[in-house]
Design a protein around this motif. Structure first.
Motif, PDB file in Angstrom:
ATOM      1  N   MET A 147      34.579 -22.181 -39.158  1.00 30.43           N
ATOM      2  CA  MET A 147      33.502 -22.873 -39.872  1.00 30.43           C
ATOM      3  C   MET A 147      33.903 -23.167 -41.312  1.00 30.43           C
ATOM      4  SD  MET A 147      30.350 -20.610 -38.359  1.00 30.43           S
ATOM      5  CE  MET A 147      29.042 -21.416 -39.306  1.00 30.43           C
ATOM      6  N   SER A 148      34.505 -22.193 -41.975  1.00 30.82           N
ATOM      7  CA  SER A 148      34.920 -22.389 -43.364  1.00 30.82           C
ATOM      8  C   SER A 148      35.979 -23.465 -43.478  1.00 30.82           C
ATOM      9  CB  SER A 148      35.451 -21.066 -43.943  1.00 30.82           C
ATOM     10  OG  SER A 148      34.437 -20.099 -44.006  1.00 30.82           O
ATOM     11  N   ASP A 149      36.930 -23.457 -42.538  1.00 30.63           N
ATOM     12  CA  ASP A 149      37.990 -24.464 -42.542  1.00 30.63           C
ATOM     13  C   ASP A 149      37.438 -25.878 -42.389  1.00 30.63           C
ATOM     14  OD1 ASP A 149      40.111 -22.872 -43.047  1.00 30.63           O
ATOM     15  OD2 ASP A 149      41.010 -22.999 -41.046  1.00 30.63           O
ATOM     16  N   ASN A 150      36.331 -25.994 -41.651  1.00 33.59           N
ATOM     17  CA  ASN A 150      35.801 -27.313 -41.334  1.00 33.59           C
ATOM     18  C   ASN A 150      34.521 -27.653 -42.099  1.00 33.59           C
ATOM     19  OD1 ASN A 150      37.472 -28.447 -38.885  1.00 33.59           O
ATOM     20  ND2 ASN A 150      37.230 -26.255 -38.526  1.00 33.59           N
ATOM     21  N   GLY A 151      34.207 -26.858 -43.103  1.00 34.12           N
ATOM     22  CA  GLY A 151      33.056 -27.157 -43.932  1.00 34.12           C
ATOM     23  C   GLY A 151      31.729 -27.060 -43.212  1.00 34.12           C
ATOM     24  N   LEU A 152      31.624 -26.157 -42.233  1.00 32.92           N
ATOM     25  CA  LEU A 152      30.411 -26.024 -41.432  1.00 32.92           C
ATOM     26  C   LEU A 152      29.538 -24.891 -41.943  1.00 32.92           C
ATOM     27  CD1 LEU A 152      32.066 -26.302 -37.902  1.00 32.92           C
ATOM     28  CD2 LEU A 152      31.139 -28.144 -39.322  1.00 32.92           C
ATOM     29  N   SER A 153      28.246 -25.069 -41.837  1.00 30.30           N
ATOM     30  CA  SER A 153      27.310 -24.001 -42.191  1.00 30.30           C
ATOM     31  C   SER A 153      26.628 -23.412 -40.962  1.00 30.30           C
ATOM     32  CB  SER A 153      26.247 -24.528 -43.161  1.00 30.30           C
ATOM     33  OG  SER A 153      25.533 -25.603 -42.570  1.00 30.30           O
TER      34      SER A 153
END
Length: 454
Positions: A147-153
Motif C-alpha cells: 500500500m505504501s509503495d503504491n500510495g494507497l490508504s
C-alpha cells in the motif's frame, strides 16, 4: 501464482496507483469502486440483505472513543472496547489489529491484536531494534508495504480464493475461516510525525459469509480514524515517558512530567551518591580503534546502568565514561545497602562481560566505583534555553574526587567515612580504613575506606 482473488483498492491517488497494482498483482482482479454491493467472487451473486449500521450507533462509538482517548485509555484497551462495540452494533469483526511505529532507543514499533475468540485479552507485540533485519523482512512482505509503495490508504481482499495468496497473513486468516480482509493506513501530518511514527496501520477481518457488508466498510471508514487518533495520543504519551526516563532518569523524568520544569525549581535532599568510571579509559581510547570504541563504551555503560537500576538507584548523568547516580531511598541505611548491592551486581556483570569480550578478542577493563552521602540540591539548573535536571553541591564534587583516588590507592571500590557509618556491622567489616585524604578542591581531608578483597 494464486488465482481467483478479488481485491478492492481505495486510495486518494487511485488513478496513478491502479496501473501499478495491475502490473504487480496480475492476474489478480482489482477494483477502484469499493462502494458497490459486495459480490462473492465464487458465485458472482449479491450477498444477502445487509444490516445497515445506524448513524446513532456510529456516533455512540465515536463519542466513546473520544471520551476514552481524552481520559488516556491505553492502546490495547481502546482496541478491545472498539471491537466489542462494533460487534454489538452488528459488524461481525473476527480480528482487528493496529500497528504504530514509536520513538524509543530499543523498540522500533508495536502491534495490538484483538480476536473475537479471545475477548478477555489483547495481545501486544513489540518489535525491537535489535531485530531490525527481521522486522524489515516482515514489513516488505506485508500488505501495508504494498500500500505504501503504491500510495494507497485502503486495501480490501476477499478471502474465498484458490491457490496461494500474495501475502502470508491472508492464507492464515483463510485457514481460520475468515472471509474478508480490510487494511487501512491513516497518515499523520509531516509536522506531527515523530521519528518513524508517521502513520497508523490497521487491519480488520470477518468470518461473515460473503464478507463485510458495504455498510460495514462505510462504518469502519468513519470510525477507525477516531480510533487512530486515540492510539496516537496514547503512543505519544508513552514516547514522552520513555524519552524523559532514558535521557533524565526514571525519578527526574517523573518529576519533569509532573510539571517541575521551571528553572531554579530544586529541593534539598540527603542522598547516597554513586560515581563510577572505566579503568584506564584514556589509554584504551588511544589503543582501541575508533570503530570499536563506542561499542566498548556502551558495553561497560550498560553493565553499570543496569546494576544501578536493578538496585533501585537513578542514573542522572553520563559524563564520557563516567556515571553519576543517586540512591534516594527514604531510609538512608536502605539506600546505602542498595548501593552495595548495585556494586556487587556490577562485579558479576563485569565478569560475564569481560569473559565474553575476551573470547571475541576484544579489549577488556574494569570500573572504579566511589560511594558517598551528603546533602545536595536536586532539580532544574541551567538557562531558559537549556536545563539539566541533576544534583549539585559539594557532595557531588566530593564523590567524583573520591573516585579519582582509586588508582592511587590500588582499589577499585572506595567509600567515604560518611557512607561507611550507614552500613550495618557485617558490611562495614568488609572495608579497610585508608586514612585521611586531601581531595582536590575540597577544603577538609576526607577519611576513605576501601573494600577488602573477597
Amino acid at each position: 501464482m494464486r488465482t481467483g482473488v478479488r481485491i478492492t483498492v481505495v486510495s486518494i491517488s487511485i488513478t496513478q496507483a491502479d496501473d501499478k497494482c495491475r502490473r504487480r498483482f496480475a492476474p489478480l482482479s482489482i477494483s477502484s469502486r469499493p462502494r458497490v454491493p459486495y459480490l462473492s467472487p465464487r458465485h458472482g451473486k449479491p450477498e444477502q440483505k445487509e444490516r445497515v449500521m445506524e448513524h446513532g450507533q456510529i456516533a455512540k462509538i465515536n463519542d466513546w472513543l473520544l471520551d476514552q482517548g481524552l481520559r488516556g485509555l491505553v492502546e490495547a484497551d481502546l482496541l478491545a472496547g472498539f471491537c466489542s462495540r462494533l460487534r454489538d452494533a452488528g459488524i461481525d469483526i473476527a480480528q482487528g489489529a493496529v500497528f504504530i511505529d514509536t520513538l524509543h532507543p530499543v523498540l522500533e514499533s508495536q502491534g495490538f491484536y484483538w480476536d473475537a475468540d479471545k475477548t478477555d485479552e489483547v495481545e501486544q507485540q513489540v518489535y525491537s531494534r535489535r531485530e531490525s533485519e527481521d522486522n524489515a523482512k516482515r514489513w516488505r512482505s506485508s500488505p501495508f508495504h504494498f500500500m505504501s509503495d503504491n500510495g494507497l490508504s485502503e486495501l480490501r481482499i476477499a478471502l474465498d480464493y484458490q491457490g496461494e495468496a500474495r501475502f502470508s497473513i491472508l492464507d492464515d486468516l483463510r485457514q481460520e475461516g475468515h472471509s474478508d480482509y480490510l487494511a487501512l493506513i491513516h497518515r499523520l501530518g509531516d509536522k506531527d510525525a515523530i521519528g518513524e511514527m508517521d502513520s497508523i496501520y490497521s487491519r480488520w477481518s470477518t468470518r461473515r459469509p460473503g464478507g463485510f457488508a458495504a455498510s460495514d466498510i462505510e462504518a469502519l471508514r468513519k470510525l477507525v480514524p477516531v480510533l487512530a487518533l486515540g492510539v496516537k495520543s496514547a503512543t505519544l504519551r508513552k514516547i514522552a515517558n520513555a524519552l524523559v526516563e532514558v535521557y533524565l532518569g526514571s525519578d527526574p523524568g517523573r518529576r519533569v512530567l509532573e510539571g517541575r520544569i521551571a528553572r531554579g525549581t530544586v529541593e534539598s535532599i540527603q542522598t547516597v551518591l554513586w560515581y563510577s568510571d572505566m579503568e584506564n579509559y584514556t589509554a584504551l581510547s588511544e589503543a582501541v580503534h575508533s570503530s570499536k570504541l563506542i561499542a566498548m563504551l556502551n558495553d561497560y555503560s550498560e553493565a553499570v546502568i543496569s546494576a544501578v537500576y536493578g538496585a533501585g538507584g537513578d542514573v542522572l548523568k553520563l559524563i564520557g565514561d563516567g556515571t553519576l547516580a543517586i540512591f534516594n531511598h527514604t531510609d538512608q541505611r536502605e539506600a546505602a545497602a542498595a548501593a552495595l548491592r548495585a556494586r556487587d551486581d556490577l562485579l558479576r556483570r563485569l565478569s560475564e562481560l569481560n569473559e565474553r569480550r575476551r573470547e571475541d578478542g576484544q579489549a577488556i577493563t574494569s570500573v572504579y566505583v566511589a560511594l558517598h552521602v551528603g546533602e545536595v540540591f536536586y532539580g532544574n539548573v541551567g538557562s531558559d534555553q537549556r536545563l539539566d535536571f541533576t544534583v549539585i553541591g559539594p557532595a557531588v564534587n566530593e564523590v567524583c574526587r573520591i573516585s579519582s583516588t582509586c588508582r592511587a590507592v590500588g582499589h577499585s571500590f572506595v567509600v567515604s567515612q560518611e557512607f561507611s557509618t550507614l552500613l550495618c556491622e557485617p558490611d562495614r567489616s568488609h572495608f579497610a580504613d585508608l586514612g585521611p585524604f586531601q581531595l582536590k578542591g575540597v577544603a577538609n581531608a576526607k577519611r576513605l575506606y576501601a573494600r577488602k578483597p573477597d
